[in-house]
Scaffold this motif. Sequence first.
Motif, PDB file in Angstrom:
ATOM      1  N   GLU A 162      31.073  84.157  57.568  1.00  0.00           N
ATOM      2  CA  GLU A 162      31.100  82.838  58.361  1.00  0.00           C
ATOM      3  C   GLU A 162      32.337  82.595  59.035  1.00  0.00           C
TER       4      GLU A 162
ATOM      5  N   PRO B 272      21.615  75.376  57.027  1.00  0.00           N
ATOM      6  CA  PRO B 272      22.790  75.686  56.797  1.00  0.00           C
ATOM      7  C   PRO B 272      23.946  75.375  57.477  1.00  0.00           C
TER       8      PRO B 272
ATOM      9  N   CYS C 235      18.471  77.591  52.390  1.00  0.00           N
ATOM     10  CA  CYS C 235      18.222  78.924  52.928  1.00  0.00           C
ATOM     11  C   CYS C 235      17.488  79.686  52.281  1.00  0.00           C
TER      12      CYS C 235
ATOM     13  N   CYS D  94      24.825  80.803  53.296  1.00  0.00           N
ATOM     14  CA  CYS D  94      24.912  79.679  54.379  1.00  0.00           C
ATOM     15  C   CYS D  94      25.963  78.768  54.241  1.00  0.00           C
TER      16      CYS D  94
END
Length: 442
Positions: free
Chosen positions: A60, A17, A281, A252
């Motif tokens: 993220e 990732p 992932c 990811c």
Amino acid sequence: MALSGGEDGEDGGGSGPLFPDLSAEDSEDSGPTLIESLCMNCFQNGMTRLLLTKIPFFREIIVSSFACENCGWVNNEIQSAGKIQEQGVRYTLHASTRQDLNREVVKADSATTKIPELDFEIPPFTQKGALSTVEGLIDRAVGGLEQDQPMRKATNPDVASKVEEFIEKLKKLKELETPFTLVIDDPSGNSFIENPNAPQKDEALTVTHYKRDAKQDSMLGLQECTEEEKPENIKEDLRNEVLQFPTNCPECNAPAETNMKLVQIPHFKEVIIMATNCEACGHRTNEVKSGGATEPLGTKITLRITDPSDMTRDLLKSETCSVSIPELEFELGMGILGGKFTTLEGLLADVKELIVTKNPFYAGDSNVPEKSVKLKEFAYKLDEIMLGKKEAHLILDDPAGNSYLQNLYAPDPDPEMKIEKYERTFQHNEELGLNDMKTENY
């Protein structure tokens, strides 16, 4: 400029990732990237550390930390690396208690913050994104205004006096002598205000999802496709084949493929099913969009769950549909969970995962024992409903009329299910974007 991603200088490429989870067992290869940068305080070279990671239960982020060994100046910053949501979101909080000031807030840098009672507004992109509380947002606003006060007092005392007076008004908000309203309007859809009463409805908080206008799309760097770019006869293509287009994994952020297909639901209408499978992932996701127009009337479907066989009913929840279970005092607003074509059991499992498993205030440092007990009790009652040990009512309320629940007795009426058609209110049409839609005399 020197760039280093570790002792071996590798860039972290491969099938892993792009944004790994935070972990105490991370290896040296997954450490920060070092960049030699210019210090804006002494204009000598310092070192910037960049870390691409993912905060559990959030999204993220890019963590940037600069330190100058020459003058000691440091600067830390967090930038969101998540995707822009399909709809914007507006949170309106009527703060009247100390608990309201302690609500956790995720404010993206594209969000506008307003306090109407003081005619106060923080425009988008004037502050960096932050994870804070309502009280923290007020303190941050006060700190921003106080920063230039010494210069104002020296150059323009009258303005400095008015700013000082306004700062005092902001500080008094924390004393809650009178209730106030906090509005966070984020076209990117990436901001959030905590509901401390979850999974029950929050009477003090109003959440509105809306479609962005052209100006907001332009502000976010989005562009609408032109007539020449729009595919011709897309419905015909979707009926005959599965279309694929490149995208990024929502888990990811690695490159992935999304499959799209037009499907006819028996006794209902056409829907578009989109599914993404990430090879990096293993994350899988699916979403359903209505393939038809908005219905003239809204639809309210009420099912009395009396038997475990009810869990096998096919269910289509559009992105405009809200879900409620009166026995649990639970309500899920439109736009949350997106569109889904699943079973009743699958929908309840998704609700449990959203409220309990993926709740950022249920585990970790944000965990509060009282909230954990309440959410565990909610999960237990939801499991009892799914196992057929507890009777309950499920209500699907879709002002667009694009949701569906299977009738096990078709073509005869279902004795446990009630379907009501109703006229939409002005607010319903406003949320669906129909009030500004003109289709006549063109």
